[in-house]
Write a protein that holds these residues in place. Structure first.
Motif, PDB file in Angstrom:
ATOM      1  N   PRO A  78     -20.594  15.366  11.242  1.00  0.00           N
ATOM      2  CA  PRO A  78     -20.116  15.856  12.537  1.00  0.00           C
ATOM      3  C   PRO A  78     -19.210  17.078  12.380  1.00  0.00           C
ATOM      4  CG  PRO A  78     -19.837  13.470  12.374  1.00  0.00           C
ATOM      5  CD  PRO A  78     -20.183  13.966  11.002  1.00  0.00           C
ATOM      6  N   ARG A  79     -19.309  17.993  13.326  1.00  0.00           N
ATOM      7  CA  ARG A  79     -18.400  19.145  13.331  1.00  0.00           C
ATOM      8  C   ARG A  79     -16.941  18.694  13.325  1.00  0.00           C
ATOM      9  NH1 ARG A  79     -22.905  20.609  16.201  1.00  0.00           N
ATOM     10  NH2 ARG A  79     -23.762  22.695  15.672  1.00  0.00           N
ATOM     11  N   ALA A  80     -16.685  17.587  14.015  1.00  0.00           N
ATOM     12  CA  ALA A  80     -15.311  17.088  14.088  1.00  0.00           C
ATOM     13  C   ALA A  80     -14.796  16.664  12.720  1.00  0.00           C
ATOM     14  CB  ALA A  80     -15.233  15.915  15.063  1.00  0.00           C
ATOM     15  N   ASP A  81     -15.660  16.159  11.858  1.00  0.00           N
ATOM     16  CA  ASP A  81     -15.230  15.787  10.513  1.00  0.00           C
ATOM     17  C   ASP A  81     -15.084  17.010   9.609  1.00  0.00           C
ATOM     18  OD1 ASP A  81     -14.757  13.092  10.766  1.00  0.00           O
ATOM     19  OD2 ASP A  81     -16.778  12.481  10.176  1.00  0.00           O
ATOM     20  N   VAL A  82     -15.862  18.048   9.847  1.00  0.00           N
ATOM     21  CA  VAL A  82     -15.659  19.297   9.112  1.00  0.00           C
ATOM     22  C   VAL A  82     -14.280  19.861   9.455  1.00  0.00           C
ATOM     23  CG1 VAL A  82     -16.475  21.653   8.732  1.00  0.00           C
ATOM     24  CG2 VAL A  82     -18.121  19.785   9.000  1.00  0.00           C
ATOM     25  N   ALA A  83     -13.926  19.820  10.742  1.00  0.00           N
ATOM     26  CA  ALA A  83     -12.596  20.271  11.164  1.00  0.00           C
ATOM     27  C   ALA A  83     -11.514  19.429  10.506  1.00  0.00           C
ATOM     28  CB  ALA A  83     -12.483  20.204  12.689  1.00  0.00           C
ATOM     29  N   ASP A  84     -11.726  18.133  10.432  1.00  0.00           N
ATOM     30  CA  ASP A  84     -10.783  17.238   9.773  1.00  0.00           C
ATOM     31  C   ASP A  84     -10.570  17.667   8.326  1.00  0.00           C
ATOM     32  OD1 ASP A  84      -9.635  14.137   9.947  1.00  0.00           O
ATOM     33  OD2 ASP A  84     -10.392  14.666   7.953  1.00  0.00           O
ATOM     34  N   ALA A  85     -11.666  17.989   7.625  1.00  0.00           N
ATOM     35  CA  ALA A  85     -11.572  18.405   6.226  1.00  0.00           C
ATOM     36  C   ALA A  85     -10.839  19.739   6.097  1.00  0.00           C
ATOM     37  CB  ALA A  85     -12.964  18.510   5.615  1.00  0.00           C
ATOM     38  N   ARG A  91     -18.706  12.055  16.843  1.00  0.00           N
ATOM     39  CA  ARG A  91     -17.241  11.955  16.947  1.00  0.00           C
ATOM     40  C   ARG A  91     -16.600  12.070  15.562  1.00  0.00           C
ATOM     41  NH1 ARG A  91     -15.285   7.054  15.387  1.00  0.00           N
ATOM     42  NH2 ARG A  91     -16.832   5.405  15.018  1.00  0.00           N
ATOM     43  N   ARG A  92     -15.350  12.372  15.568  1.00  0.00           N
ATOM     44  CA  ARG A  92     -14.578  12.419  14.328  1.00  0.00           C
ATOM     45  C   ARG A  92     -14.402  11.013  13.774  1.00  0.00           C
ATOM     46  NH1 ARG A  92      -8.158  13.832  14.325  1.00  0.00           N
ATOM     47  NH2 ARG A  92      -7.760  13.729  12.078  1.00  0.00           N
ATOM     48  N   GLY A 148     -12.317  32.053  14.565  1.00  0.00           N
ATOM     49  CA  GLY A 148     -13.530  31.357  14.990  1.00  0.00           C
ATOM     50  C   GLY A 148     -13.218  30.174  15.887  1.00  0.00           C
ATOM     51  N   ALA A 149     -12.149  30.300  16.662  1.00  0.00           N
ATOM     52  CA  ALA A 149     -11.648  29.169  17.444  1.00  0.00           C
ATOM     53  C   ALA A 149     -12.562  28.760  18.588  1.00  0.00           C
ATOM     54  CB  ALA A 149     -10.252  29.497  17.993  1.00  0.00           C
ATOM     55  N   GLU A 181     -12.785  22.213  17.443  1.00  0.00           N
ATOM     56  CA  GLU A 181     -12.308  20.934  16.910  1.00  0.00           C
ATOM     57  C   GLU A 181     -11.063  21.135  16.046  1.00  0.00           C
ATOM     58  OE1 GLU A 181     -12.979  17.788  17.280  1.00  0.00           O
ATOM     59  OE2 GLU A 181     -14.568  18.075  18.754  1.00  0.00           O
ATOM     60  N   VAL A 182     -11.043  22.209  15.263  1.00  0.00           N
ATOM     61  CA  VAL A 182      -9.854  22.502  14.459  1.00  0.00           C
ATOM     62  C   VAL A 182      -8.644  22.677  15.361  1.00  0.00           C
ATOM     63  CG1 VAL A 182      -8.748  24.211  12.970  1.00  0.00           C
ATOM     64  CG2 VAL A 182     -11.103  23.523  12.512  1.00  0.00           C
ATOM     65  N   VAL A 183      -8.796  23.451  16.429  1.00  0.00           N
ATOM     66  CA  VAL A 183      -7.679  23.694  17.345  1.00  0.00           C
ATOM     67  C   VAL A 183      -7.228  22.389  17.991  1.00  0.00           C
ATOM     68  CG1 VAL A 183      -6.989  24.844  19.489  1.00  0.00           C
ATOM     69  CG2 VAL A 183      -8.349  26.090  17.783  1.00  0.00           C
ATOM     70  N   ARG A 184      -8.172  21.603  18.502  1.00  0.00           N
ATOM     71  CA  ARG A 184      -7.812  20.340  19.166  1.00  0.00           C
ATOM     72  C   ARG A 184      -7.084  19.395  18.204  1.00  0.00           C
ATOM     73  NH1 ARG A 184     -13.550  20.348  21.196  1.00  0.00           N
ATOM     74  NH2 ARG A 184     -13.518  21.209  23.307  1.00  0.00           N
ATOM     75  N   GLN A 185      -7.652  19.233  17.011  1.00  0.00           N
ATOM     76  CA  GLN A 185      -7.066  18.286  16.061  1.00  0.00           C
ATOM     77  C   GLN A 185      -5.716  18.764  15.547  1.00  0.00           C
ATOM     78  OE1 GLN A 185      -9.824  17.028  12.973  1.00  0.00           O
ATOM     79  NE2 GLN A 185     -11.541  17.075  14.407  1.00  0.00           N
ATOM     80  N   ALA A 186      -5.582  20.055  15.320  1.00  0.00           N
ATOM     81  CA  ALA A 186      -4.304  20.584  14.844  1.00  0.00           C
ATOM     82  C   ALA A 186      -3.216  20.394  15.887  1.00  0.00           C
ATOM     83  CB  ALA A 186      -4.459  22.062  14.493  1.00  0.00           C
ATOM     84  N   LEU A 187      -3.521  20.665  17.144  1.00  0.00           N
ATOM     85  CA  LEU A 187      -2.541  20.473  18.211  1.00  0.00           C
ATOM     86  C   LEU A 187      -2.177  19.000  18.357  1.00  0.00           C
ATOM     87  CD1 LEU A 187      -3.994  22.918  20.886  1.00  0.00           C
ATOM     88  CD2 LEU A 187      -1.841  23.209  19.630  1.00  0.00           C
TER      89      LEU A 187
END
Length: 216
Positions: free
Chosen positions: A190-197, A170-171, A7-8, A15-21
């Motif tokens: 925020p979607r960015a905080d879901v990715a963070d979690a 924003r995250r 689901g990238a 956001e998951v991809v950006r934050q992980a990288l």
């Protein structure tokens, strides 16, 4: 870590991809359309195009040698889920593919209304708003509930993240959470905080095989 992200190309998935990288992880981003992955090419990013996520054989090579999986899969809208369920069928292939590839850890995004209501929320929320929301998005939530059932019945070390309404803020890295129970006044995040979690919970043993509601 070496991660495979399903689901990238969605709002949470990007956001998951950006934050992980940014955190130095190596990421295999699984997509159906490379053009929709709004993430610049960079060291550590590998993009794999898979036409059908129900194809277990196609998934196994994308999981070998990985440390964990993040599923940010979800319907683009209720109409899509009504025509073709997304998350349940995909996880029915992802889970056995993980077993064949020797990968055990997974986090996946679901939705707060899939779980129980917070008893401390008011009558309007529990008696009017949430029933109407569940009725309007019944196919989306049925698909997510199916996904959760697939994980619960599997040997995978999973964590399900259940956010309320998603926003484009924003995250912050600061959000409330409730493990295995509803979260009062869970309105938005925020979607960015879901990715963070989704990324933070990969290494949090306290949420192993649990559903976690997160909200601002």
């Amino acid at each position: 870590m070496k991660l495979t992200v399903f689901g990238a190309t969605g709002g949470v998935g990007r956001e998951v991809v950006r934050q992980a990288l940014a955190a130095g992880h190596e990421v295999t981003a699984v997509v159906r359309d490379r053009a929709r992955l709004d993430v610049p090419d960079r060291l550590g990013l590998h993009v794999a195009t898979v036409a059908d996520l129900r194809d277990e054989e196609a998934l196994v090579p994308l999981l070998r040698g990985r440390d964990a999986v993040v599923s940010a899969l979800g319907a683009a809208g209720n109409q899509q889920a009504r025509l073709t369920p997304v998350t349940g069928p995909a996880l029915r292939a992802v889970v056995p593919a993980m077993g064949r590839a020797g990968v055990d850890r997974l986090t996946a995004v679901s939705a707060a209304p899939v779980g129980p209501d917070a008893p401390t929320d008011g009558f309007f929320t529990r008696g009017v708003f949430l029933p109407l929301l569940r009725r309007a998005l019944r196919d989306v939530y049925a698909d997510l509930a199916d996904m959760e059932a697939v994980l619960a019945a599997s040997p995978v070390d999973w964590t399900v993240v259940r956010p309320p309404k998603l926003t484009n803020g924003r995250r912050t890295g600061v959000y409330r959470r409730a493990v295995g129970e509803p979260l009062p006044r869970a309105r938005t995040i925020p979607r960015a905080d879901v990715a963070d979690a989704l990324l933070a919970f990969l290494t949090d043993a306290s949420v192993s095989r649990r559903a976690v509601v997160v909200a601002s």
